[in-house]
Design a protein around this motif. Sequence first.
Motif, PDB file in Angstrom:
ATOM      1  N   ILE A  87      48.634   6.058  77.785  1.00  0.00           N
ATOM      2  CA  ILE A  87      47.807   6.216  76.590  1.00  0.00           C
ATOM      3  C   ILE A  87      48.768   6.431  75.427  1.00  0.00           C
ATOM      4  CG2 ILE A  87      46.134   7.698  75.418  1.00  0.00           C
ATOM      5  CD1 ILE A  87      45.142   8.512  78.241  1.00  0.00           C
ATOM      6  N   SER A  88      48.598   5.650  74.366  1.00  0.00           N
ATOM      7  CA  SER A  88      49.453   5.767  73.196  1.00  0.00           C
ATOM      8  C   SER A  88      48.584   6.117  71.991  1.00  0.00           C
ATOM      9  CB  SER A  88      50.209   4.452  72.954  1.00  0.00           C
ATOM     10  OG  SER A  88      51.175   4.597  71.949  1.00  0.00           O
ATOM     11  N   TRP A  89      48.779   7.327  71.480  1.00  0.00           N
ATOM     12  CA  TRP A  89      47.970   7.851  70.373  1.00  0.00           C
ATOM     13  C   TRP A  89      48.795   7.758  69.084  1.00  0.00           C
ATOM     14  CZ3 TRP A  89      47.027  13.767  69.510  1.00  0.00           C
ATOM     15  CH2 TRP A  89      46.137  13.951  68.435  1.00  0.00           C
ATOM     16  N   HIS A  90      48.301   6.987  68.127  1.00  0.00           N
ATOM     17  CA  HIS A  90      49.006   6.778  66.862  1.00  0.00           C
ATOM     18  C   HIS A  90      48.302   7.554  65.750  1.00  0.00           C
ATOM     19  CE1 HIS A  90      50.668   3.536  69.240  1.00  0.00           C
ATOM     20  NE2 HIS A  90      51.523   3.244  68.287  1.00  0.00           N
ATOM     21  N   ILE A  91      49.055   8.427  65.095  1.00  0.00           N
ATOM     22  CA  ILE A  91      48.544   9.229  63.987  1.00  0.00           C
ATOM     23  C   ILE A  91      49.299   8.819  62.736  1.00  0.00           C
ATOM     24  CG2 ILE A  91      48.184  11.574  63.111  1.00  0.00           C
ATOM     25  CD1 ILE A  91      49.082  11.159  66.740  1.00  0.00           C
ATOM     26  N   PRO A  92      48.613   8.527  61.635  1.00  0.00           N
ATOM     27  CA  PRO A  92      49.339   8.155  60.419  1.00  0.00           C
ATOM     28  C   PRO A  92      50.358   9.221  60.029  1.00  0.00           C
ATOM     29  CG  PRO A  92      47.001   7.740  60.147  1.00  0.00           C
ATOM     30  CD  PRO A  92      47.154   8.480  61.439  1.00  0.00           C
ATOM     31  N   ARG A  93      51.547   8.782  59.683  1.00  0.00           N
ATOM     32  CA  ARG A  93      52.602   9.728  59.304  1.00  0.00           C
ATOM     33  C   ARG A  93      52.244  10.461  58.014  1.00  0.00           C
ATOM     34  NH1 ARG A  93      58.993   8.838  60.124  1.00  0.00           N
ATOM     35  NH2 ARG A  93      59.703  10.728  59.081  1.00  0.00           N
ATOM     36  N   ARG A  94      51.431   9.846  57.208  1.00  0.00           N
ATOM     37  CA  ARG A  94      50.982  10.463  55.964  1.00  0.00           C
ATOM     38  C   ARG A  94      49.485  10.210  55.835  1.00  0.00           C
ATOM     39  NH1 ARG A  94      50.486   8.488  50.697  1.00  0.00           N
ATOM     40  NH2 ARG A  94      50.651  10.074  49.057  1.00  0.00           N
ATOM     41  N   VAL A  95      48.685  11.271  55.787  1.00  0.00           N
ATOM     42  CA  VAL A  95      47.229  11.159  55.707  1.00  0.00           C
ATOM     43  C   VAL A  95      46.805  11.482  54.287  1.00  0.00           C
ATOM     44  CG1 VAL A  95      45.016  11.980  56.592  1.00  0.00           C
ATOM     45  CG2 VAL A  95      46.977  11.792  58.133  1.00  0.00           C
ATOM     46  N   THR A  96      46.371  10.459  53.563  1.00  0.00           N
ATOM     47  CA  THR A  96      45.869  10.649  52.205  1.00  0.00           C
ATOM     48  C   THR A  96      44.373  10.930  52.273  1.00  0.00           C
ATOM     49  OG1 THR A  96      47.503   9.060  51.431  1.00  0.00           O
ATOM     50  CG2 THR A  96      45.708   9.563  49.930  1.00  0.00           C
ATOM     51  N   PRO A  97      43.817  11.902  51.548  1.00  0.00           N
ATOM     52  CA  PRO A  97      44.447  12.694  50.504  1.00  0.00           C
ATOM     53  C   PRO A  97      44.933  14.074  50.963  1.00  0.00           C
ATOM     54  CG  PRO A  97      42.090  12.924  50.321  1.00  0.00           C
ATOM     55  CD  PRO A  97      42.345  12.068  51.534  1.00  0.00           C
ATOM     56  N   ARG A 131      56.059  16.629  82.283  1.00  0.00           N
ATOM     57  CA  ARG A 131      54.794  15.897  82.395  1.00  0.00           C
ATOM     58  C   ARG A 131      54.927  14.425  82.016  1.00  0.00           C
ATOM     59  NH1 ARG A 131      53.818  21.181  81.148  1.00  0.00           N
ATOM     60  NH2 ARG A 131      51.791  22.117  81.688  1.00  0.00           N
ATOM     61  N   GLY A 132      56.075  14.035  81.488  1.00  0.00           N
ATOM     62  CA  GLY A 132      56.253  12.644  81.086  1.00  0.00           C
ATOM     63  C   GLY A 132      55.688  12.319  79.724  1.00  0.00           C
ATOM     64  N   TYR A 133      55.434  13.346  78.868  1.00  0.00           N
ATOM     65  CA  TYR A 133      54.917  13.109  77.531  1.00  0.00           C
ATOM     66  C   TYR A 133      56.066  12.807  76.572  1.00  0.00           C
ATOM     67  CZ  TYR A 133      50.888  15.669  79.432  1.00  0.00           C
ATOM     68  OH  TYR A 133      49.839  16.094  80.204  1.00  0.00           O
ATOM     69  N   SER A 134      55.771  12.049  75.525  1.00  0.00           N
ATOM     70  CA  SER A 134      56.765  11.829  74.478  1.00  0.00           C
ATOM     71  C   SER A 134      56.101  11.927  73.117  1.00  0.00           C
ATOM     72  CB  SER A 134      57.441  10.465  74.638  1.00  0.00           C
ATOM     73  OG  SER A 134      56.551   9.408  74.332  1.00  0.00           O
ATOM     74  N   LEU A 135      56.860  12.431  72.150  1.00  0.00           N
ATOM     75  CA  LEU A 135      56.417  12.578  70.763  1.00  0.00           C
ATOM     76  C   LEU A 135      57.488  11.960  69.882  1.00  0.00           C
ATOM     77  CD1 LEU A 135      54.504  13.815  68.608  1.00  0.00           C
ATOM     78  CD2 LEU A 135      55.821  15.936  68.812  1.00  0.00           C
ATOM     79  N   SER A 136      57.114  10.947  69.119  1.00  0.00           N
ATOM     80  CA  SER A 136      58.099  10.237  68.311  1.00  0.00           C
ATOM     81  C   SER A 136      57.471   9.866  66.975  1.00  0.00           C
ATOM     82  CB  SER A 136      58.586   8.984  69.044  1.00  0.00           C
ATOM     83  OG  SER A 136      57.501   8.097  69.309  1.00  0.00           O
ATOM     84  N   THR A 137      58.322   9.396  66.056  1.00  0.00           N
ATOM     85  CA  THR A 137      57.848   8.946  64.751  1.00  0.00           C
ATOM     86  C   THR A 137      58.403   7.562  64.457  1.00  0.00           C
ATOM     87  OG1 THR A 137      59.700  10.026  63.615  1.00  0.00           O
ATOM     88  CG2 THR A 137      57.660  11.292  63.833  1.00  0.00           C
ATOM     89  N   HIS A 191      53.933   5.963  61.529  1.00  0.00           N
ATOM     90  CA  HIS A 191      53.105   6.696  62.482  1.00  0.00           C
ATOM     91  C   HIS A 191      53.855   7.828  63.175  1.00  0.00           C
ATOM     92  CE1 HIS A 191      50.965   2.745  62.358  1.00  0.00           C
ATOM     93  NE2 HIS A 191      49.917   3.549  62.343  1.00  0.00           N
ATOM     94  N   ILE A 192      53.081   8.782  63.622  1.00  0.00           N
ATOM     95  CA  ILE A 192      53.496   9.733  64.657  1.00  0.00           C
ATOM     96  C   ILE A 192      52.868   9.230  65.948  1.00  0.00           C
ATOM     97  CG2 ILE A 192      53.395  12.123  65.440  1.00  0.00           C
ATOM     98  CD1 ILE A 192      52.856  12.856  62.438  1.00  0.00           C
ATOM     99  N   VAL A 193      53.651   9.126  67.007  1.00  0.00           N
ATOM    100  CA  VAL A 193      53.172   8.503  68.237  1.00  0.00           C
ATOM    101  C   VAL A 193      53.289   9.490  69.393  1.00  0.00           C
ATOM    102  CG1 VAL A 193      53.401   6.562  69.836  1.00  0.00           C
ATOM    103  CG2 VAL A 193      53.913   6.247  67.397  1.00  0.00           C
ATOM    104  N   MET A 250      46.829  17.630  71.679  1.00  0.00           N
ATOM    105  CA  MET A 250      46.763  18.296  70.386  1.00  0.00           C
ATOM    106  C   MET A 250      48.012  17.919  69.599  1.00  0.00           C
ATOM    107  SD  MET A 250      47.160  22.328  69.522  1.00  0.00           S
ATOM    108  CE  MET A 250      48.935  22.178  69.722  1.00  0.00           C
ATOM    109  N   LEU A 251      47.854  17.763  68.313  1.00  0.00           N
ATOM    110  CA  LEU A 251      48.993  17.512  67.448  1.00  0.00           C
ATOM    111  C   LEU A 251      48.987  18.529  66.317  1.00  0.00           C
ATOM    112  CD1 LEU A 251      51.352  15.422  66.779  1.00  0.00           C
ATOM    113  CD2 LEU A 251      49.792  14.618  65.004  1.00  0.00           C
ATOM    114  N   GLU A 252      50.170  19.073  66.023  1.00  0.00           N
ATOM    115  CA  GLU A 252      50.360  19.946  64.863  1.00  0.00           C
ATOM    116  C   GLU A 252      51.474  19.348  64.014  1.00  0.00           C
ATOM    117  OE1 GLU A 252      49.646  24.533  65.468  1.00  0.00           O
ATOM    118  OE2 GLU A 252      50.919  23.788  67.078  1.00  0.00           O
TER     119      GLU A 252
END
Length: 490
Positions: free
Chosen positions: A257-267, A295-301, A305-307, A337-339
């Motif tokens: 599963i690949s979750w893509h979060i915008p690196r910058r969320v306007t506004p 667990r084999g998780y990865s967090l990258s940018t 995106h933040i992935v 969860m993402l912070e």
Amino acid sequence: MRKPEKMLANGVRSDCAGNLMRLSLDEALAVGNQLQVEAINGTQRILVTPSLAAQCGYSMESDPWGNTRIYMSLLGCFMANKDDSTFSTSLKLHMYKHTPSDVVSHDVTQTCSYSRWAFRDVLCDRNYMEVYDSKMNKLPGVSTRQGLLKLSRRLGFLKYTPQDSEEAPGIWKMTFYTPEPVAMVLKEAEQAGYGAKMTQTRLAIRSPYHTSETYSEDVSIASVTMTSADLMGFVTPIVKQVAGSLTGGVLFTDEFISWHIPRRVTPLTEGKAKITELYMGINGQRLDKAQMATRGYSLSTTEFHIVVDIPVGSPDGYYKSHAPDFQYHITYTIEPMLEVTWRPENTNEETKYKILFPITTPPMRHPINTIDYTIPEERVFNVHVGAFLHDVILKNITFPTGVLSVEECNARGFAVQEHRLANGTKMFSVSVAFDTEAVLKHNPEPLVTTYFLPLVFGFAVLPEDLPFAHRCRAPGISAGCCSSNTHWNL
């Protein structure tokens, strides 16, 4: 460092997860029960309904086997607040089995400490989004909640509140932007499902999703559900607040599963801003790098995106059975969860964004294997089918002579058994003697008898009781037919 969970009662645990409290109920406590939550507010006991939960900062989720988690925002309703750093609440949990008289109750009290507030905090849970802001301290001559409250009363915009109240004293009017302005006095906003609150140093607004005042904006491959509002305490606006929660942005393969979060969320972020903190977690709780690696998780940018990448089948999630079109499928569900904390250029006014984002894969067709353990010399068919998740039950088997329930099979000497496997799945087996009437017999030549046992296994997925079947075709109809139909020449 993460604080250990605290056992509050048999099967009830609590812990603090940043700006959230979390209660966990064991499967043995919750499975098969209807859970009812009451918040204790002084001498009152207030039933937390779904609509009140979204308005007040409560959420609850359960897996199919009864494991249940309750989340509470530290700035939610019915939360005792000391100096915006120590928070406590009391709940009464009722578990009903069949009737209101058949109930088990638990009293729960929890305290959490949290003081790492940013200039603006945005929290997105499964049923609401909220934003709390410290901009009220920027008003000239008004540095505390009490000062703002006194000024508001003097100007005549507020009803008198004799004590500190959870009704957001000091807030007179809220103007929502959809993006067109829609103004409401506080009572109207509360009737529409919104929550607003003022503490010693912070001002909060909470919105359910899909209200008439929320709207969506597309940001990269994701969609953001937004709410934007001005909160008025008197002639001057207290603060303009914006909250946004992501939907979409998830890509699936068979393995990840690949979750893509915008690196910058306007506004949420205006102008140029850099990321100063970035964490991922599961079920509301942060994970460190060692836990992620295990667990084999990865967090990258990337540039945009933040992935977050999660292996399908991670032990932090769970599989669930389904039966679309009466065929066996499974899904996998996990709640990452993402912070992320953004800091704009030329200012220290950071925005901290926290989102709990349950993800479920599309239904995946799951093959059902049939294994024939028949030994001809024993003159008994021995057939196994599976493997299934443990939310599947065998209800009946169709023989050439008719349909029999599992109980009827065993009563007639057709031994039906369930076998638990080491990986948590299970198989079913049936044993049928050659000389029973359910077995078909054919004599192709003198002194040769061929035995056939065509079967249809009838299953159901719990708790929905969704039916599906697995048919073993007679030999010769198609290549590679089920081995339970293999015939024996004796």
